[in-house]
Enzyme design. Structure first.
Site, short mmCIF file in Angstrom:
data_model
loop_
_atom_site.label_atom_id
_atom_site.label_comp_id
_atom_site.label_asym_id
_atom_site.label_seq_id
_atom_site.Cartn_x
_atom_site.Cartn_y
_atom_site.Cartn_z
N ARG B 167 0.93 -1.24 -0.03
CA ARG B 167 0.00 0.00 0.04
C ARG B 167 0.80 1.33 -0.03
NH1 ARG B 167 -3.11 -2.34 3.16
NH2 ARG B 167 -5.03 -2.96 2.69
N ILE B 168 1.92 1.32 0.87
CA ILE B 168 2.80 2.47 1.08
C ILE B 168 3.54 2.60 -0.28
CG2 ILE B 168 4.56 3.56 2.39
CD1 ILE B 168 3.60 1.93 4.78
N ILE B 247 12.11 3.63 4.57
CA ILE B 247 11.04 4.19 5.58
C ILE B 247 10.36 2.98 6.07
CG2 ILE B 247 10.63 6.41 4.67
CD1 ILE B 247 8.51 4.98 2.80
N SER B 248 11.14 1.77 6.08
CA SER B 248 10.65 0.49 6.38
C SER B 248 10.86 0.27 7.95
CB SER B 248 10.99 -0.60 5.59
OG SER B 248 12.39 -0.84 5.43
N ARG B 249 12.11 -0.47 8.03
CA ARG B 249 12.69 -0.89 9.42
C ARG B 249 14.18 -0.91 9.32
NH1 ARG B 249 8.57 0.47 10.96
NH2 ARG B 249 6.93 -0.51 12.45
N ASP B 273 14.62 7.03 7.74
CA ASP B 273 13.50 7.59 8.83
C ASP B 273 13.74 6.44 9.99
OD1 ASP B 273 10.23 7.42 9.63
OD2 ASP B 273 11.62 8.94 10.14
N GLU B 278 16.73 2.17 17.77
CA GLU B 278 16.31 3.70 17.62
C GLU B 278 16.03 4.32 18.85
OE1 GLU B 278 12.45 3.61 15.54
OE2 GLU B 278 13.67 3.08 13.49
N HIS B 297 12.16 8.38 13.21
CA HIS B 297 11.03 7.50 13.02
C HIS B 297 9.65 8.25 13.03
CE1 HIS B 297 9.38 3.03 13.29
NE2 HIS B 297 8.64 3.96 12.38
N ILE B 298 9.65 9.23 11.98
CA ILE B 298 8.36 10.16 11.85
C ILE B 298 7.58 9.87 10.91
CG2 ILE B 298 9.36 11.96 13.49
CD1 ILE B 298 10.08 13.28 10.97
N GLY B 299 7.72 8.60 10.18
CA GLY B 299 6.97 8.35 9.16
C GLY B 299 5.30 8.80 9.13
#
Lengths: 397, 333
Positions: B167-168, B247-249, B273, B278, B297-299
C-alpha cells in the site's frame, strides 16, 4: 542545438592594421594581452600555443601565408564573463565548453585593457548575476550585442537601460522549472514534517529517546495555495496533485479550463480567498514592481495560524520584517525560504534564529544537469544574437 | 450510589494503554477518543492492583511500541481478547506467543499509508537537493556568501527503484510519477497490469533495480525474509551516484555494511527514517556522515495520521469484541 557562428562583419579597430602581414588567430592568454601596436609588423606571438581550430593551421609560417580577412573569419567572438572558478565564477568544466566557442574575457582582463578589449566584446555571459552591468560598462562596450543571463529571474537587470543601448537580453526560463518546482515541494514537505528539526534531534548528542508527542502536519490531502501560476507554478501543481492536495491558485490571468482540470486547480481571483483557505502558501511569482512586498502584514494575518509560507520566488516578494513578526507572534506556523533579501542574510538576522524557519541558500536550480543546460541555452542565445538571428529565450521589455 | 455515567463507563470494555500524555503516553486527544468506546486503564493503574484490574482488560492499545507485550503481562490478563496496534509494522510483537494465549492482533495498514509515502518523498527530495546541508549553510555564523558551484542532483526524470510495492510503496509510486520519474519496483508478487500502468511502474528483478536506480527506496515490512535484505552485495550493485532511502525498518539494512558503503563512496548518500536501534548510540558512525539524513522515525508522526491510526485500531478491536469480521488482523508466519 548549437551552430557555427558565421562572422558577417568586421570590428571597427582604431589602430591601423599592419599591412601584408598576417596575425595569428586571436587567442588571448589568461595572463597577458598583447594588443597590436600601431607601428608594429607582426605582433609577438602569444606565450602559449593557441588551441587547435578546425581549418586553422597551428604553425606560424603557414599563418603568414594567409590573408588578414581569412584570419578574422576564424576569430571567435569575444564574450565578457566575471571570472572562472571561485565563489561566483563560471565553472571550470563549463569554461572549457565555452572556450571552444567564444573568446572568453574576464572582468579582470578587461579592466587591465579597457580600450582595446572594450571594442572586441560583443556579448556578456552573465553567471550568477555577474558581472554587474551599469551605464559605465555599457558605454565602454560599443559592440555589445547581447547579454545572456543565467536563470529565469531578470530583476537584477535594468532592461530599459540595456534596450537604450540596443543590447538584447536572454534568460533561461524553461529549464529551471522542474528543479525549482521540486525544491518547492521539498521545502513544503520538509517544513510540514519538521525534517530539519527531526534530523537535528536524531543526531544530537543529548538525545536519549524519541518522544511520542513530537508531531508534524500532513501534506497529503491538505490545501495548497499557489501564488503565481506560470511554468514553475504549474509544475508545482502537477506534483501536488499526486499528493491529493486541494489546489488553489492566484495569478494575473486565469488559466484555461483544461489546464485547471488537469491539475485540479481552482482560481482565486482575490488573493485574500487563497490566503484564508490554504494550509500551505507557495510564492512562485517573478519579482516586479507589482509583486514587491506582495506578502506583507495584512496578507500574513489573513493566513491561517496553522499555515506555512514557502518562498521560491525572490526575497523581496515578502515584507521580511512583517514575516519575522508574524512568525514570532505565531500569526502563521512556519516558513520555508529558498530566497531572502539580501542573500545571504546578515548573520544576526532574526530569521536565522527562529525554530520554525527553514532557509536554503537559493538552490532552486542548483543541480548539475540544469546548470549544464543553462550553459548550453546561454551559448545558443549568444550565438543567435551575434548572427542576427531570432534569439531563443529573448527577454522583451 | 453510582451515577449513570459511571455505570456506563463500567460497561465499556477495559482497554490497557501505556499512559496518557508526556513523552511516552498516548496523546490527550487520542485518549479522549479511546474513552468513547473503552474504559481506559493505564499501566500504572494495572500495576497498582494487578489482580483486580487485570481481569477487566479485554484489549490493549499499543502505540509507539508501548506497552511492551511479554509473557508476564499476558499471564496477568485472563480476559484479553485483542491487541490493537497503532501502526502497520508488528515486528516488535511476538505473534506466536500472543497467539498461544488465544489473543488476536490487529494493525492499521490504511491509516499509515499517505503519511509514510509522504515521508519517503520528503527524504528523497531532501537528500537529492542537499536540503539539510543547505539549511545549515544558510544559518551558519561562518557563512558570508553562497557558493555558485554548490549543487545537488535532479529528482525529476530520475529513476526510482521501489523495493516493496504494498500500500505504501504504491502511494510512493503515485507521487513519484508526478515528478516524471522512471519507476522500477520489486515485490514478492507482481501487481496487475492496470496497477502498473496507472503509475508507470516496471517490475524488476532485485539486481536490475539496484543497478539502474538513482534512488532506491525500501518500503517492505520486517520479516525473517527481509532482515538484512540490503547488505554489502546489494550496496555494491547500486550506482555510486545512488541514494538509499529507508522508510521500512532499520533491520532491513545491514547497518555496518551501509556505513562502509557510505564511507567508501560505494553509494552516494542515505536518508533513513528508521535505524536499529532507535535512537542509535550517540557514537555511531552514521551520525557523523555528511551524506546521511536521519529522522527520528516520524513516518506517521502527524496529527492527522495518529488520529486515523487510533480510529482504525478502535474499529479493529471493537470488531473482535463484537465477533464481527476483522478488517486488519495479522497472523504469525
Amino acid at each position: 542545438m548549437l551552430f557555427l557562428f558565421p562572422p558577417t562583419h568586421v570590428d571597427k579597430v582604431q589602430s591601423p592594421r599592419p599591412q601584408n602581414h598576417s596575425r595569428g588567430p586571436w587567442h588571448p592568454s589568461r595572463e597577458q594581452f598583447l594588443p597590436p601596436s600601431p607601428l608594429s609588423s607582426v605582433p609577438p606571438p602569444p606565450s602559449f600555443p593557441p588551441p587547435p581550430q578546425p581549418g586553422v593551421p597551428a604553425r606560424l609560417p603557414a599563418l603568414l601565408a594567409r590573408r588578414e580577412e581569412d584570419m578574422e573569419a576564424q576569430e571567435l567572438p569575444c564574450v565578457l564573463i566575471d571570472c572562472i572558478g571561485g565563489k561566483h565564477g563560471v565553472y571550470e568544466d563549463h569554461a572549457e565548453f565555452l572556450k571552444e566557442r567564444f573568446c572568453l574575457i574576464t572582468m579582470k582582463e578587461y579592466l587591465e585593457n579597457k580600450n582595446f578589449l572594450g571594442k572586441k566584446i560583443r556579448a556578456i555571459y552573465m553567471w550568477y548575476h555577474k558581472p554587474v552591468i551599469n551605464e559605465e560598462l555599457l558605454q565602454s562596450l560599443p559592440n555589445l550585442k547581447i547579454v545572456a543571463s543565467s536563470g529565469v529571474g531578470i530583476d537584477h537587470l535594468d532592461l530599459s537601460l540595456l534596450s537604450s543601448y540596443g543590447v538584447k537580453v536572454s534568460n533561461t526560463p524553461f529549464i529551471v522549472s522542474t528543479d525549482t518546482a521540486d525544491l518547492g515541494m521539498a521545502l513544503m514537505l520538509a517544513s510540514s514534517r519538521r525534517l530539519v528539526e527531526g534530523h537535528q534531534m536524531a543526531i544530537s548528542p543529548d538525545t536519549e529517546y524519541f518522544p511520542a508527542d513530537w508531531l508534524g502536519a500532513e501534506v497529503s490531502g491538505a490545501t495548497l495555495g499557489i501564488i503565481g501560476m506560470g511554468t514553475i507554478g504549474y509544475k508545482v501543481a502537477e506534483r501536488a496533485k499526486a499528493f491529493e492536495m486541494k489546489i488553489l491558485y492566484h495569478n494575473r490571468k486565469q488559466r484555461n479550463k483544461e489546464e485547471e482540470r488537469a491539475v485540479g486547480a481552482t482560481y482565486c481571483k482575490k488573493i485574500d480567498d487563497l490566503l484564508q483557505q490554504a494550509d500551505f502558501v507557495m510564492l512562485v511569482v517573478n519579482l516586479t514592481p507589482q509583486t514587491h512586498k506582495l506578502i506583507g502584514k495584512r496578507e500574513l494575518q489573513l493566513m491561517k495560524p496553522t499555515a506555512i509560507l514557502i518562498n521560491i520566488s525572490r526575497g523581496l516578494v515578502v515584507d521580511q520584517d512583517a514575516l519575522v513578526e508574524a512568525l514570532q507572534n505565531k500569526v502563521i506556523k512556519a516558513a520555508a525560504l529558498d530566497v531572502t533579501y539580501p542573500e545571504p542574510l546578515p548573520r544576526d538576522h532574526p530569521l536565522l534564529k527562529l525554530k520554525n524557519v527553514i532557509i536554503t541558500p537559493h538552490i532552486g536550480s542548483a543541480t548539475v544537469k540544469t546548470r549544464h543546460l543553462m550553459k548550453e541555452n546561454m551559448t545558443e542565445s549568444i550565438q543567435a544574437g551575434l548572427a542576427g538571428l531570432p534569439i531563443p529565450n529573448e527577454v522583451l521589455l | 450510589m453510582r451515577t449513570a455515567q459511571v455505570m456506563a463507563e463500567q460497561d465499556l470494555p477495559g482497554l490497557l494503554i501505556m499512559g496518557i500524555g508526556g513523552t511516552h503516553g498516548v496523546q490527550e486527544s487520542l485518549a479522549a477518543l479511546l474513552k468513547k468506546h473503552f474504559s481506559v486503564i493505564t499501566m500504572k493503574e494495572l500495576l497498582e492492583n494487578k489482580k483486580e484490574v487485570g481481569k477487566k482488560i479485554q484489549c490493549i492499545f499499543v502505540s509507539e511500541f508501548r506497552p511492551t507485550i511479554d509473557q508476564e503481562l499476558l499471564e496477568s490478563l485472563p480476559n484479553l481478547k485483542v491487541i490493537g496496534n497503532s501502526g502497520v509494522g508488528v515486528d516488535h510483537l511476538n505473534l506466536k506467543m500472543i497467539s498461544n494465549f488465544g489473543v488476536r492482533v490487529t494493525n492499521t495498514p490504511h491509516a499509515v499509508a499517505d503519511s509514510t509515502a509522504d515521508m519517503g518523498m520528503a527524504l528523497m527530495l531532501a537528500s537529492a537537493r542537499r536540503l539539510v546541508e543547505g539549511s545549515q549553510i544558510a544559518v551558519s555564523p561562518d557563512t558570508n556568501y553562497f557558493a555558485a558551484d554548490w549543487l545537488g542532483v535532479e529528482v525529476t526524470r530520475a529513476t526510482l527503484g521501489i523495493i516493496g510495492m504494498g500500500r505504501i510503496g504504491y502511494k510512493v509510486a503515485q507521487r513519484a510519477r508526478a515528478f516524471e520519474m522512471k519507476i522500477l519496483y520489486h515485490n514478492r508478487n507482481r501487481r496487475s497490469q492496470e496497477e502498473e500502468q496507472a503509475v508507470g511502474a516496471c517490475y524488476s528483478e532485485m539486481e536490475d533495480l539496484l543497478q539502474q536506480s538513482d534512488f532506491v527506496m525500501l518500503v517492505v515490512n520486517l520479516t525473517p525474509q527481509t532482515e538484512k535484505l540490503i547488505g554489502k552485495k546489494e550496496l555494491g550493485l547500486m550506482k555510486p551516484t545512488a541514494t538509499l532511502i529507508n522508510i521500512s525498518r532499520g533491520a532491513v539494512i545491514d547497518q555496518d555494511a551501509l556505513v562502509e558503503a557510505l564511507q567508501n563512496k560505494t553509494i552516494k548518500a542515505a536518508a533513513l527514517d528508521v535505524t536499529y536501534p532507535e535512537p542509535l548510540p550517540r557514537n555511531h558512525p552514521l551520525l557523523k556522515l555528511n551524506n546521511v539524513i536521519i529522522t527520528p522515525h516520524i513516518g506517521t508522526a502527524t496529527v492527522q495520521a495518529t488520529h486515523m491510526m487510533a480510529e482504525e485500531a478502535i474499529a479493529n478491536m471493537l470488531s473482535v469484541l463484537n465477533c464481527q469480521p476483522i478488517p486488519s488482523e495479522v497472523f504469525p508466519q
